[in-house]
Design a protein around this motif. Structure first.
Motif, PDB file in Angstrom:
ATOM      1  N   ARG A 120       7.951  -1.597  -9.454  1.00  0.00           N
ATOM      2  CA  ARG A 120       7.906  -2.866 -10.247  1.00  0.00           C
ATOM      3  C   ARG A 120       8.933  -3.656 -10.919  1.00  0.00           C
ATOM      4  NH1 ARG A 120       5.147  -1.383 -16.450  1.00  0.00           N
ATOM      5  NH2 ARG A 120       5.322  -3.591 -17.184  1.00  0.00           N
ATOM      6  N   LEU A 121      10.083  -2.942 -10.839  1.00  0.00           N
ATOM      7  CA  LEU A 121      11.270  -3.735 -11.268  1.00  0.00           C
ATOM      8  C   LEU A 121      11.856  -4.424 -10.042  1.00  0.00           C
ATOM      9  CD1 LEU A 121      12.617  -0.958 -13.588  1.00  0.00           C
ATOM     10  CD2 LEU A 121      11.545  -2.972 -14.100  1.00  0.00           C
ATOM     11  N   GLY A 122      11.581  -4.298  -9.009  1.00  0.00           N
ATOM     12  CA  GLY A 122      12.355  -5.109  -7.864  1.00  0.00           C
ATOM     13  C   GLY A 122      13.585  -4.542  -7.440  1.00  0.00           C
ATOM     14  N   LEU A 123      13.907  -3.148  -7.718  1.00  0.00           N
ATOM     15  CA  LEU A 123      15.311  -2.355  -7.427  1.00  0.00           C
ATOM     16  C   LEU A 123      14.920  -1.329  -6.642  1.00  0.00           C
ATOM     17  CD1 LEU A 123      16.360  -2.147 -11.199  1.00  0.00           C
ATOM     18  CD2 LEU A 123      17.024  -3.756  -9.659  1.00  0.00           C
ATOM     19  N   THR A 124      15.963  -0.724  -6.249  1.00  0.00           N
ATOM     20  CA  THR A 124      15.683   0.572  -5.405  1.00  0.00           C
ATOM     21  C   THR A 124      15.591   1.822  -6.393  1.00  0.00           C
ATOM     22  OG1 THR A 124      18.189   1.095  -5.400  1.00  0.00           O
ATOM     23  CG2 THR A 124      17.219  -0.503  -3.492  1.00  0.00           C
ATOM     24  N   PRO A 125      14.847   2.909  -5.840  1.00  0.00           N
ATOM     25  CA  PRO A 125      14.863   4.023  -6.873  1.00  0.00           C
ATOM     26  C   PRO A 125      16.328   4.583  -7.056  1.00  0.00           C
ATOM     27  CG  PRO A 125      13.397   4.020  -4.876  1.00  0.00           C
ATOM     28  CD  PRO A 125      14.047   2.856  -4.685  1.00  0.00           C
ATOM     29  N   ALA A 126      17.317   4.341  -6.024  1.00  0.00           N
ATOM     30  CA  ALA A 126      18.695   4.962  -6.871  1.00  0.00           C
ATOM     31  C   ALA A 126      19.236   4.109  -7.856  1.00  0.00           C
ATOM     32  CB  ALA A 126      19.461   4.904  -5.306  1.00  0.00           C
ATOM     33  N   ALA A 127      18.916   2.820  -7.766  1.00  0.00           N
ATOM     34  CA  ALA A 127      19.551   1.943  -8.793  1.00  0.00           C
ATOM     35  C   ALA A 127      18.874   2.254 -10.191  1.00  0.00           C
ATOM     36  CB  ALA A 127      19.242   0.466  -8.494  1.00  0.00           C
ATOM     37  N   VAL A 128      17.383   2.524  -9.954  1.00  0.00           N
ATOM     38  CA  VAL A 128      16.801   2.810 -11.535  1.00  0.00           C
ATOM     39  C   VAL A 128      17.183   4.245 -11.826  1.00  0.00           C
ATOM     40  CG1 VAL A 128      14.561   3.455 -12.356  1.00  0.00           C
ATOM     41  CG2 VAL A 128      14.606   1.766 -10.542  1.00  0.00           C
ATOM     42  N   GLY A 129      17.434   5.043 -11.135  1.00  0.00           N
ATOM     43  CA  GLY A 129      17.996   6.554 -11.234  1.00  0.00           C
ATOM     44  C   GLY A 129      19.391   6.434 -12.219  1.00  0.00           C
ATOM     45  N   LYS A 130      20.319   5.527 -11.258  1.00  0.00           N
ATOM     46  CA  LYS A 130      21.650   5.466 -12.123  1.00  0.00           C
ATOM     47  C   LYS A 130      21.669   4.626 -13.369  1.00  0.00           C
ATOM     48  CE  LYS A 130      23.990   5.179  -7.519  1.00  0.00           C
ATOM     49  NZ  LYS A 130      24.701   4.362  -6.805  1.00  0.00           N
ATOM     50  N   ASN A 187     -10.010  -6.276  -3.626  1.00  0.00           N
ATOM     51  CA  ASN A 187     -11.405  -6.186  -4.387  1.00  0.00           C
ATOM     52  C   ASN A 187     -11.427  -4.988  -5.465  1.00  0.00           C
ATOM     53  OD1 ASN A 187     -12.736  -8.474  -3.261  1.00  0.00           O
ATOM     54  ND2 ASN A 187     -12.882  -7.473  -1.473  1.00  0.00           N
ATOM     55  N   ARG A 188     -10.550  -4.957  -6.244  1.00  0.00           N
ATOM     56  CA  ARG A 188     -10.268  -3.698  -7.233  1.00  0.00           C
ATOM     57  C   ARG A 188      -9.956  -4.192  -8.511  1.00  0.00           C
ATOM     58  NH1 ARG A 188      -5.493  -1.143  -7.722  1.00  0.00           N
ATOM     59  NH2 ARG A 188      -3.728  -1.986  -6.587  1.00  0.00           N
ATOM     60  N   PRO A 189     -10.340  -3.462  -9.658  1.00  0.00           N
ATOM     61  CA  PRO A 189      -9.583  -3.995 -10.761  1.00  0.00           C
ATOM     62  C   PRO A 189      -8.045  -2.880 -10.736  1.00  0.00           C
ATOM     63  CG  PRO A 189     -11.117  -2.120 -11.193  1.00  0.00           C
ATOM     64  CD  PRO A 189     -11.242  -2.823  -9.815  1.00  0.00           C
ATOM     65  N   VAL A 190      -6.969  -3.837 -11.247  1.00  0.00           N
ATOM     66  CA  VAL A 190      -5.567  -3.167 -11.269  1.00  0.00           C
ATOM     67  C   VAL A 190      -5.178  -2.561 -12.711  1.00  0.00           C
ATOM     68  CG1 VAL A 190      -5.325  -4.486  -9.184  1.00  0.00           C
ATOM     69  CG2 VAL A 190      -4.705  -5.592 -11.491  1.00  0.00           C
ATOM     70  N   ASP A 191      -4.372  -1.867 -12.593  1.00  0.00           N
ATOM     71  CA  ASP A 191      -3.563  -1.772 -13.674  1.00  0.00           C
ATOM     72  C   ASP A 191      -2.434  -2.407 -14.109  1.00  0.00           C
ATOM     73  OD1 ASP A 191      -2.199  -0.335 -15.738  1.00  0.00           O
ATOM     74  OD2 ASP A 191      -1.952   1.621 -14.596  1.00  0.00           O
ATOM     75  N   LEU A 192      -2.416  -3.446 -14.897  1.00  0.00           N
ATOM     76  CA  LEU A 192      -1.495  -4.366 -15.025  1.00  0.00           C
ATOM     77  C   LEU A 192      -0.128  -3.826 -15.476  1.00  0.00           C
ATOM     78  CD1 LEU A 192      -3.730  -6.879 -17.553  1.00  0.00           C
ATOM     79  CD2 LEU A 192      -2.797  -7.392 -15.039  1.00  0.00           C
ATOM     80  N   ILE A 193      -0.044  -2.858 -16.260  1.00  0.00           N
ATOM     81  CA  ILE A 193       1.243  -2.218 -16.793  1.00  0.00           C
ATOM     82  C   ILE A 193       1.792  -1.401 -15.668  1.00  0.00           C
ATOM     83  CG2 ILE A 193       2.642  -0.948 -18.628  1.00  0.00           C
ATOM     84  CD1 ILE A 193       1.310  -3.889 -19.282  1.00  0.00           C
ATOM     85  N   GLY A 194       1.045  -0.622 -15.100  1.00  0.00           N
ATOM     86  CA  GLY A 194       1.486   0.473 -14.446  1.00  0.00           C
ATOM     87  C   GLY A 194       1.914   0.123 -12.751  1.00  0.00           C
ATOM     88  N   GLU A 195       1.122  -1.157 -12.383  1.00  0.00           N
ATOM     89  CA  GLU A 195       1.426  -1.510 -11.403  1.00  0.00           C
ATOM     90  C   GLU A 195       2.406  -2.817 -11.604  1.00  0.00           C
ATOM     91  OE1 GLU A 195      -1.971  -1.407  -8.440  1.00  0.00           O
ATOM     92  OE2 GLU A 195      -3.140  -0.864 -10.091  1.00  0.00           O
ATOM     93  N   GLY A 196       2.478  -3.402 -12.636  1.00  0.00           N
ATOM     94  CA  GLY A 196       3.610  -4.414 -12.812  1.00  0.00           C
ATOM     95  C   GLY A 196       2.902  -5.690 -12.364  1.00  0.00           C
ATOM     96  N   PHE A 197       1.538  -6.048 -12.533  1.00  0.00           N
ATOM     97  CA  PHE A 197       0.990  -7.243 -12.528  1.00  0.00           C
ATOM     98  C   PHE A 197       1.082  -8.087 -13.789  1.00  0.00           C
ATOM     99  CE2 PHE A 197      -1.223  -5.164  -9.156  1.00  0.00           C
ATOM    100  CZ  PHE A 197      -1.208  -6.136  -8.162  1.00  0.00           C
ATOM    101  N   ASP A 198       1.480  -9.489 -13.700  1.00  0.00           N
ATOM    102  CA  ASP A 198       1.472 -10.310 -14.822  1.00  0.00           C
ATOM    103  C   ASP A 198       0.047 -10.781 -15.097  1.00  0.00           C
ATOM    104  OD1 ASP A 198       4.481 -10.907 -15.052  1.00  0.00           O
ATOM    105  OD2 ASP A 198       4.102 -11.520 -12.913  1.00  0.00           O
ATOM    106  N   ALA A 199      -0.687 -10.867 -14.142  1.00  0.00           N
ATOM    107  CA  ALA A 199      -2.023 -11.049 -14.605  1.00  0.00           C
ATOM    108  C   ALA A 199      -3.061 -10.647 -13.335  1.00  0.00           C
ATOM    109  CB  ALA A 199      -2.238 -12.612 -14.656  1.00  0.00           C
ATOM    110  N   ALA A 200      -4.375 -10.932 -13.749  1.00  0.00           N
ATOM    111  CA  ALA A 200      -5.420 -10.620 -12.594  1.00  0.00           C
ATOM    112  C   ALA A 200      -6.675 -11.341 -12.774  1.00  0.00           C
ATOM    113  CB  ALA A 200      -5.652  -9.017 -12.467  1.00  0.00           C
ATOM    114  N   ILE A 201      -7.393 -11.533 -11.991  1.00  0.00           N
ATOM    115  CA  ILE A 201      -8.630 -12.234 -11.964  1.00  0.00           C
ATOM    116  C   ILE A 201      -9.689 -11.394 -11.386  1.00  0.00           C
ATOM    117  CG2 ILE A 201      -9.781 -14.426 -11.438  1.00  0.00           C
ATOM    118  CD1 ILE A 201      -7.151 -15.868 -11.118  1.00  0.00           C
ATOM    119  N   GLY A 202     -10.788 -11.296 -12.158  1.00  0.00           N
ATOM    120  CA  GLY A 202     -11.832 -10.439 -11.569  1.00  0.00           C
ATOM    121  C   GLY A 202     -13.205 -10.446 -12.395  1.00  0.00           C
ATOM    122  N   GLY A 203     -13.947  -9.894 -11.932  1.00  0.00           N
ATOM    123  CA  GLY A 203     -15.311  -9.764 -12.888  1.00  0.00           C
ATOM    124  C   GLY A 203     -16.325  -8.535 -12.569  1.00  0.00           C
ATOM    125  N   GLY A 204     -17.135  -8.427 -13.411  1.00  0.00           N
ATOM    126  CA  GLY A 204     -18.002  -7.200 -13.098  1.00  0.00           C
ATOM    127  C   GLY A 204     -17.691  -5.889 -13.416  1.00  0.00           C
TER     128      GLY A 204
END
Length: 307
Positions: A25-35, A129-146
């Protein structure tokens, strides 16, 4: 700024349950996040996360800190983005999810004008073709319906999410056209599986008077792509049910016609949705406004309505 980065890495790791998911989500490596999290813990003098080979778990101190930090972090990031944008061009990666055919036909054509206006924004668009988790998957926005609006999101409606029955003029000329929903049982159906379940949904037709009826077609073939179903229908192979998003180009070109034009399926609305943050990132706000205005200018709310 190092402390702020550490707080963001901690919050996103706690939300996602792993350094790897937070890193994506943050565009980093796991090692950098851990540090970064380790530096934050050292600065605070407390352990916030218990690490294991399988997952992360919040300590008691971590739970308290997360409650205090999460909302403030989003507010601070939003304020910084708003302030930075006020002095110049909005910038950054714009991560958006949308359905494949809808994105290709209705959103991708906007790229040229959008990037000409905001050249420092970098689109990162996902076609699925699926609804996404905006926060958990780091999306700024999504478009969909139904589907039901995800928790923590707000939406702006673009057009109705209606579905209509279609067939080729040659197919309808070769046999009696259905006059009532009951007549559908005598016609070949080009059915479409739902992408999530793999099953054929039991859609319900309705008319302007509020009457309802089931859709019962003979199963001639089954597909998982509405565009492919439209092309099969154009060959005169049967009747299909697709959203007006897919139907519109074929109807306007005259290659397909509506079957039972007084009847349709109401699946809610097509909307662009985004995180419910008081200070939304400027790049996201501008993109949302741009798409909404384009749909208004093109009169898609009327053109995509089955009524």
């Amino acid at each position: 700024m190092d402390t702020l980065n550490g707080i963001e890495c901690f919050v996103r790791s706690a939300e996602a349950g792993s350094f790897a998911a937070a890193a994506r989500r943050l565009g980093l490596t796991p090692a950098a996040v851990g540090k970064n999290v380790a530096r934050l813990e050292a600065a605070l003098g407390v352990r916030l996360l218990q690490r294991s080979t399988r997952k992360l778990a919040l300590t008691e101190a971590g739970e308290h800190f997360l409650q205090e930090a999460a909302g403030g972090l989003d507010t601070l990031r939003g304020a910084m983005a708003k302030l930075a944008g006020a002095g110049g061009q909005p910038a950054g990666t714009l991560k958006v999810s949308m359905a494949l055919a809808f994105g290709r036909d209705y959103i991708v054509p906007l790229l040229g004008d959008f990037l000409a206006r905001y050249p420092a924004i970098r689109p990162d668009w996902h076609f699925e073709n699926r609804p996404v988790d905006l926060i958990g998957e780091g999306f700024d926005a999504a478009i969909g319906g139904g589907f039901e609006l995800p928790p923590g999101a707000v939406a702006r409606e673009l057009a109705p999410a209606h579905r209509v029955l279609l067939a080729a003029p040659a197919y309808l000329a070769a046999q009696p056209s259905p006059a009532t929903p009951a007549d559908l049982a005598r016609h070949d159906g080009i059915l479409i599986r739902a992408p999530q379940s793999g099953r054929i949904p039991a859609w319900t037709l309705r008319d302007r008077g509020g009457h309802q009826a089931a859709i019962e077609l003979k199963v001639r073939m089954t597909m998982d792509d509405p565009e492919a179903a439209c092309h099969a229908a154009r060959q005169g192979l049967g009747v299909t049910l697709v959203s007006t998003v897919h139907a519109l180009p074929h109807l306007e070109a005259g290659t397909l016609q509506r079957v039972l034009p007084d009847w349709y399926v109401d699946a809610g609305a097509i909307a662009i949705y985004f995180p419910a943050q008081r200070l939304l990132a400027r790049k996201t706000r501008l993109f949302v406004d741009f798409v909404v205005e384009h749909f208004r200018r093109q009169d898609y709310a009327r053109r995509l309505s089955a009524l």
